[in-house]
Write an enzyme that holds these catalytic residues in place. Structure first.
Site, PDB file in Angstrom:
ATOM      1  N   GLU A 106       0.825  -1.219   0.000  1.00  0.00           N
ATOM      2  CA  GLU A 106       0.000   0.000   0.000  1.00  0.00           C
ATOM      3  C   GLU A 106       0.856   1.264   0.000  1.00  0.00           C
ATOM      4  O   GLU A 106       0.440   2.300  -0.494  1.00  0.00           O
ATOM      5  CB  GLU A 106      -0.930   0.029   1.227  1.00  0.00           C
ATOM      6  N   HIS A 144       8.994 -26.498  -1.934  1.00  0.00           N
ATOM      7  CA  HIS A 144       8.412 -27.616  -2.673  1.00  0.00           C
ATOM      8  C   HIS A 144       7.223 -27.175  -3.523  1.00  0.00           C
ATOM      9  O   HIS A 144       6.438 -28.000  -3.972  1.00  0.00           O
ATOM     10  CB  HIS A 144       8.024 -28.723  -1.691  1.00  0.00           C
ATOM     11  N   LYS A 204     -14.064  -0.625  -4.114  1.00  0.00           N
ATOM     12  CA  LYS A 204     -15.166  -0.269  -3.207  1.00  0.00           C
ATOM     13  C   LYS A 204     -16.260   0.449  -3.989  1.00  0.00           C
ATOM     14  O   LYS A 204     -17.442   0.163  -3.837  1.00  0.00           O
ATOM     15  CB  LYS A 204     -14.666   0.652  -2.088  1.00  0.00           C
TER      16      LYS A 204
END
Ligand SMILES: O=P(O)(O)OC[C@H]1O[C@](O)(CO)[C@@H](O)[C@@H]1O
EC number: 5.3.1.9
Length: 445
Positions: free
Chosen positions: A287, A308, A422
């Site tokens: 951010e 792995h 949003k």
């Protein structure tokens, strides 16, 4: 306290080039200290550790005790910076199986409000049906949908199960001093509240009540956590020479790597308890730096588990990555590999060795292999998993992030890009006030 080693980046970038950042770093430090840079209204974290009073910590511990005395389970409702710091510290310091243990020394800590999964919330509310539970509702804005939605469910359930009076005691709000729905609800219901200072952004808020309250509820020593951070605040101060300042060196090195085409930083651990430290770190750097079409992409892996799965990519994929390893020096427990007469698994060459020695050789072997494979490597040594050391690690990353953001030339303290999803979500859900956006988005579907 943590220490930093950048030796294994020098095959890729030069020591001289890193040292040449001294003036730029000094300017960045000055912008932070004098508040002359971008985002200067969000610098409350900078000298936070050294300014936390004993009385404030006592207040937090007293509230934590109320929750500890009255709850089997405590839900931390929050998202992003409003839960990751607490979770990072609690998981780093807790027994890996704490919630499966018969004898509990602290309430079970559960996290909610960080997703909108109906199954997650259904299963959580089912689990809580016969539990004496409390809630810490954490939201700086007080209006974040994920958190508000979870809190609406949890508040009702807590009141229904425990009665309004008890609910009042075991629901605590950590939010803005004046603004937002969480503040309005807390004031109306008479909840105990703690304030998130205006000048501390979510991802820098772990040493405010956002992190400190849940960490105290989980039974950890917040004085020690703050002490570690305060010592690191000194160690990374603007007056500390560049070459001795770990935050300065880390910020300079990662920017030099970035300028040399290393666009992805992978934070590595060899201890699963550090998984959420990486999650916290990813938000902090993601951010702060990912804007203006710039920024190192912060990624993370848990080794040796992910050797792995992601190990192949890291060893031989596109050479655009570097690694920063959090290397845990001393583990808490001792466990030796037993000898086995039949030796069917062929592991007797390890008999008598500590499991940690095997892990350390995996770590060293990985470092050498990855450097050989073209991956620059920085190493942060964490002496042990103590409150003090974790406090120092968190502040180190915060300080380096502030410096690094200014080196990159962005405002490290805003996050305008988070609004886009949003806006669309609200438009799609026909939220009042989004009528125009609703029409526009419907026409695109
Ligand atoms: O504490 P709040 O206001 O609910 O915000 C939670 C998180 O959401 C963001 O605002 C955006 O993701 C983060 O910066 C913040 O940590």
């Amino acid at each position: 306290m943590i220490s930093l080693n950048i030796e294994k980046t020098f095959g890729f970038i030069s020591k001289e080039k890193v040292s040449a950042y001294e003036a730029e770093v000094k300017a960045a430090q000055e912008m932070l200290e004098k508040g002359t840079g971008k985002g200067n209204d969000f610098l409350g974290w900078l000298h936070l550790p050294s300014s936390i009073s004993k009385e404030h910590l006592a207040d937090l511990n007293a509230t934590a005790k109320v929750l500890r005395d009255n709850c089997e389970v405590v839900i931390i409702a929050g998202i992003g910076g409003s839960y990751l710091g607490a979770r990072a510290v609690i998981e780093a310091l807790s027994n890996s199986f704490t919630w499966l243990q018969e004898k509990k020394t602290a309430p079970i800590m559960i996290y909610a409000g960080h997703n909108i999964s109906e199954d997650y919330l259904f299963e959580l509310t089912e689990y809580l049906k016969d539990k004496k539970f409390g809630v810490i509702n954490i939201s700086k804005s007080g209006t974040t949908t994920e958190t508000a939605l979870a809190f609406r469910l949890l508040k009702k359930q807590c009141e229904d199960q425990r009665g309004k009076e008890t609910a009042k005691q075991v629901i605590v709000a950590v939010t803005d001093a004046k603004k937002g729905a969480a503040r309005v609800t807390a004031d109306k219901e008479g909840y105990k509240t703690f304030i998130i200072p205006d000048n501390v952004g979510g991802r820098f808020s772990v040493l405010t009540p956002v992190g400190l309250l849940p960490i105290a509820v989980a039974g950890f020593d917040i004085e020690q956590l703050v002490a570690g951070a305060a010592d690191m605040e000194k160690a990374c101060g603007a007056d500390v020479p560049f070459a001795e300042n770990p935050a300065a060196i880390y910020a300079a090195t990662r920017n030099e790597l970035y300028r040399n085409g290393k666009k992805i930083e992978i934070l590595v651990n060899f201890c699963p308890k550090l998984h959420y430290v990486s999650e916290w770190w990813k938000q902090l750097y993601g951010e702060s730096e990912g804007k203006d079409n710039k920024g190192i992409f912060p990624a993370s892996v848990d080794f040796s588990t992910d050797l792995h799965s992601m190990g192949q990519w890291i060893q031989e994929g596109e050479r655009s990555i570097f690694e920063t390893v959090i290397s845990l020096d001393k583990v808490d427990h001792k466990l030796e590999v037993p000898s086995d007469e039949a030796n069917l698994d062929g592991l007797n060459f390890l008999a008598g060795k500590r499991v940690d020695e095997v892990n350390k050789m995996a770590e060293l072997g990985t470092q050498l292999a990855h450097v050989d494979g073209g991956v620059p490597n920085m190493r942060i040594v964490l002496p042990s998993l103590s409150e003090y050391n974790i406090g120092s690690l968190l502040y180190f990353f915060e300080k380096a992030c502030g410096i690094s953001g200014y080196l990159l030339g962005v405002n490290p303290f805003n996050q305008p890009g988070v609004e886009a999803y949003k806006k669309n979500m609200f438009a799609l859900l026909n939220k009042p006030g989004y009528e125009e956006e609703s029409k526009a988005i419907q026409s695109r579907l």
